[in-house]
Design an enzyme around this catalytic site. Structure first.
Site, PDB file in Angstrom:
ATOM      1  N   LYS A 109     -44.141 -49.298 -12.116  1.00 41.07           N
ATOM      2  CA  LYS A 109     -43.735 -48.013 -11.577  1.00 41.07           C
ATOM      3  C   LYS A 109     -45.134 -46.946 -11.524  1.00 41.07           C
ATOM      4  O   LYS A 109     -46.040 -47.027 -12.459  1.00 41.07           O
ATOM      5  CB  LYS A 109     -42.624 -47.444 -12.334  1.00 41.07           C
ATOM      6  CG  LYS A 109     -41.789 -46.504 -12.068  1.00 41.07           C
ATOM      7  CD  LYS A 109     -40.723 -46.170 -13.027  1.00 41.07           C
ATOM      8  CE  LYS A 109     -39.903 -45.232 -12.468  1.00 41.07           C
ATOM      9  NZ  LYS A 109     -38.737 -44.955 -13.521  1.00 41.07           N
TER      10      LYS A 109
ATOM     11  N   SER B  86     -34.142 -44.377 -11.089  1.00 45.38           N
ATOM     12  CA  SER B  86     -35.312 -44.165 -10.492  1.00 45.38           C
ATOM     13  C   SER B  86     -36.397 -44.927 -10.269  1.00 45.38           C
ATOM     14  O   SER B  86     -37.422 -44.629  -9.298  1.00 45.38           O
ATOM     15  CB  SER B  86     -36.110 -42.845 -11.186  1.00 45.38           C
ATOM     16  OG  SER B  86     -36.570 -43.309 -12.470  1.00 45.38           O
TER      17      SER B  86
ATOM     18  N   SER C 293     -32.438 -45.845 -15.186  1.00 45.13           N
ATOM     19  CA  SER C 293     -33.292 -46.040 -14.120  1.00 45.13           C
ATOM     20  C   SER C 293     -33.949 -47.532 -13.876  1.00 45.13           C
ATOM     21  O   SER C 293     -34.725 -47.603 -12.982  1.00 45.13           O
ATOM     22  CB  SER C 293     -34.501 -45.027 -14.240  1.00 45.13           C
ATOM     23  OG  SER C 293     -34.229 -43.933 -14.034  1.00 45.13           O
TER      24      SER C 293
END
Lengths: 91, 477
Positions: free
Chosen positions: B77, B152, B176
């Site tokens: 990420k 996310s 997330s």
């Protein structure tokens, strides 16, 4: 929430908004606060809260080398002779 | 032999160790797949030295190097620091930020022999549940292009689901990893708070943040956790708890486990798309001789509101460091110090980030602190106690991961609270610091995947993995 309160929050947040944006935020905040008010109005049995410091697991307090200054400043927008340049703050 | 990109992380590792495949060959195959899937906008950058690193790994293996993730390509990420690489948190503010050091998780995966091939799109500063809040465009759902992948960590989830890598790393603050795992039909772990070091992870809400793991099967997920978990002197909140070799205990007997279902959750999901799926799952457990009991988490319905007080409050403090002085962005129009702060932040942050900073300042400001923030922390304390009590009567707690299937892009952008409600079932694990794994189970009315969460006592990821393995082999669809 009225525009004045939103402006105050923007000042605390160090953010700038256009008049339109302030109005949008003012409208949105009512639904955000409706959500937050669920907690405000909740009846719960306890009032104590967790102290995050109790959970810390600190390493021994020994001095260590830190990152070299030139590397630390690699992402800094304006630098002169290993110092961060900012506008003067004294008149 | 199946295609390289279809292989699991462990299959890849073993084939590289037996020289059936080379790390270079594997790396090239996955990079090729990333290029083929470009339209999904899951990966922001393929690292240009990845193939070179894979070649070096092949040489190291020939000299006798061994590691748990040898030659396995990983995507991270965009909020995890990897030295010398961009780490933008999918924000315009950090568009040109280059990491000056490796986060602890990166050090650990590299030591285990992994090849980090790229960084994945995300909601800006991990604030969102759809990956629509990225400054670099929305990521699309791997199974339905018109829908969101969740967020996310939507880029990391989409990447695994479309075989751009066998395992990826995300981060969790309120769901997330689990929510996008559910929307993309894969496994997503949120470990116990303190299980994995947060050193080198860009902070959102420090008391809730944890690194999470995406995979296509239980074994790969368990393997990654045993590589990256553990105490780290650079993160004082990381726990000195035993890290098991999770990948080696998955087949242990689970027949004595008791599964708890909070009746408050069964009440909440009435009429929701996930209701039928949970009923089906519980019936299958019972059919397989698993003991299922009713439990109570009295204040669970307060979880979402509690989260949306604590997380913005912490975010507003963490994001104060982005001031136009230290990190990459400074407004060209700023003439004095106050303007440097205000203009740089106003130009650099997106709408959702500004919204949460404002909300955080509201709940922390004079006159509101006691009513909101302090009260939310008290609710958090209650929830922790309620979970502790509930685990006296069961080993695993089951809940849906999401209300239903992935929603359409743009469908929830009018009212932010509509998107916040996406986190309704996931936030409690973060608030209580508990481990939770979303496993793919069942489909919704549109044929898209649904997920079920398995939660356990703090630091008992082992029981979750064992039970997940049982479901994967005996019950899974």
């Amino acid at each position: 929430m009225d525009i004045k309160e939103i402006e105050h929050l923007a000042e605390l947040s160090k953010l700038e908004f256009s008049t339109e944006e302030l109005e949008e935020f003012s409208n949105e905040f009512s639904s955000l606060l409706e959500l937050a008010d669920i907690v405000k109005n909740a009846e719960i049995s306890g009032s104590s809260f967790i102290n995050s410091i109790d959970m810390l697991n600190l390493r021994e307090d020994k001095a260590k080398d830190s990152m070299p200054v030139d590397i630390l400043l690699e992402n800094t927008p304006v630098v002169k002779k290993d110092c961060i340049v900012v506008p003067r703050i004294m008149e | 032999m199946s295609e390289i990109i279809d292989l699991s992380a462990i299959e890849i590792r073993d084939k590289i160790l037996t020289k059936e495949l080379s790390a270079e060959q594997v790396c090239k195959a996955f990079i090729e797949q990333i290029k083929k899937c470009e339209k999904y906008n899951a990966v922001l950058e393929v690292f240009d030295d990845a193939i070179e690193k894979a070649k070096e790994m092949d040489k190291k293996i020939s000299s006798g190097f061994r590691g748990k993730l040898v030659g396995v390509p990983i995507i991270i990420k965009d909020n995890i620091l990897y030295k010398g690489k961009k780490c933008s948190c999918s924000s315009k503010f950090l568009e040109n930020y280059i990491a000056q050091y490796d986060s602890t998780v990166i050090k650990k995966v590299l030591n285990a022999g992994a090849i980090i091939i790229g960084r994945a799109n995300m909601d800006e500063f991990a604030m969102g549940s759809s990956t629509e809040n990225s400054a670099f465009g929305v990521t699309h759902n791997p199974l339905d292009f018109d829908r969101v992948p969740g967020g996310s960590s939507g880029g990391s989830a989409c990447a695994v689901a479309l075989n751009m890598c066998p395992i990826s790393l995300g981060t969790e603050t309120g769901g997330s990893v689990r929510q996008p795992a559910s929307y993309c039909g894969i496994y997503g772990l949120k470990p116990s708070y303190g299980r994995i070091s947060r050193y080198g992870i860009v902070a959102f809400a420090s008391s809730l943040d944890q690194v999470g793991i995406f995979s296509k099967n239980v074994l790969d997920n368990a393997l990654m956790l045993e590589v990256i978990a553990g105490k780290d002197e650079c993160d004082s909140t990381s726990a000195d708890e035993k890290v098991e070799e999770y990948s080696k205990i998955l087949d242990e007997d689970i027949s004595k486990l008791t599964i708890g279902v909070p009746h408050e959750i069964l009440e909440m999901i009435k009429g929701m798309p996930c209701e039928k799926n949970i009923s089906k799952f519980l019936s299958l457990l019972k059919l397989n001789g698993i003991k299922v009991v009713d439990i109570s988490i009295k204040d669970i319905s307060l979880g979402l509101a509690t989260y949306y007080i604590i997380a913005p409050a912490e975010a507003t403090s963490n994001l104060a460091r982005f001031d136009g002085v230290k990190y990459t962005t400074r407004s060209d129009d700023a003439r004095n110090l106050q303007e440097i702060y205000k203009k740089s932040r106003s130009e650099g942050f997106g709408r959702e980030v500004k919204r949460r900073i404002m909300l955080g300042n509201y709940v922390l400001s004079s006159g509101y602190y006691d009513a909101y923030y302090k009260k939310a922390k008290a609710v958090q304390h209650e929830l922790i106690k309620e979970f502790e009590d509930a685990f006296k009567g069961c080993d695993i707690i089951i809940m849906p991961t999401t209300i239903g299937e992935a929603f359409k892009i743009g469908s929830k952008s009018k009212n932010p609270v509509d998107t916040y409600k996406e986190d309704i079932f996931t936030v409690t694990a973060n608030i209580a610091g508990l481990p939770s794994l979303s496993i793919p189970f069942g489909k919704g009315d549109n044929g898209l995947p649904l997920g079920i969460q398995l939660m356990a006592k703090k630091f008992d990821e082992a029981t979750i993995y064992k039970f997940a393995k049982f479901i994967e082999t005996k019950i899974g669809e």
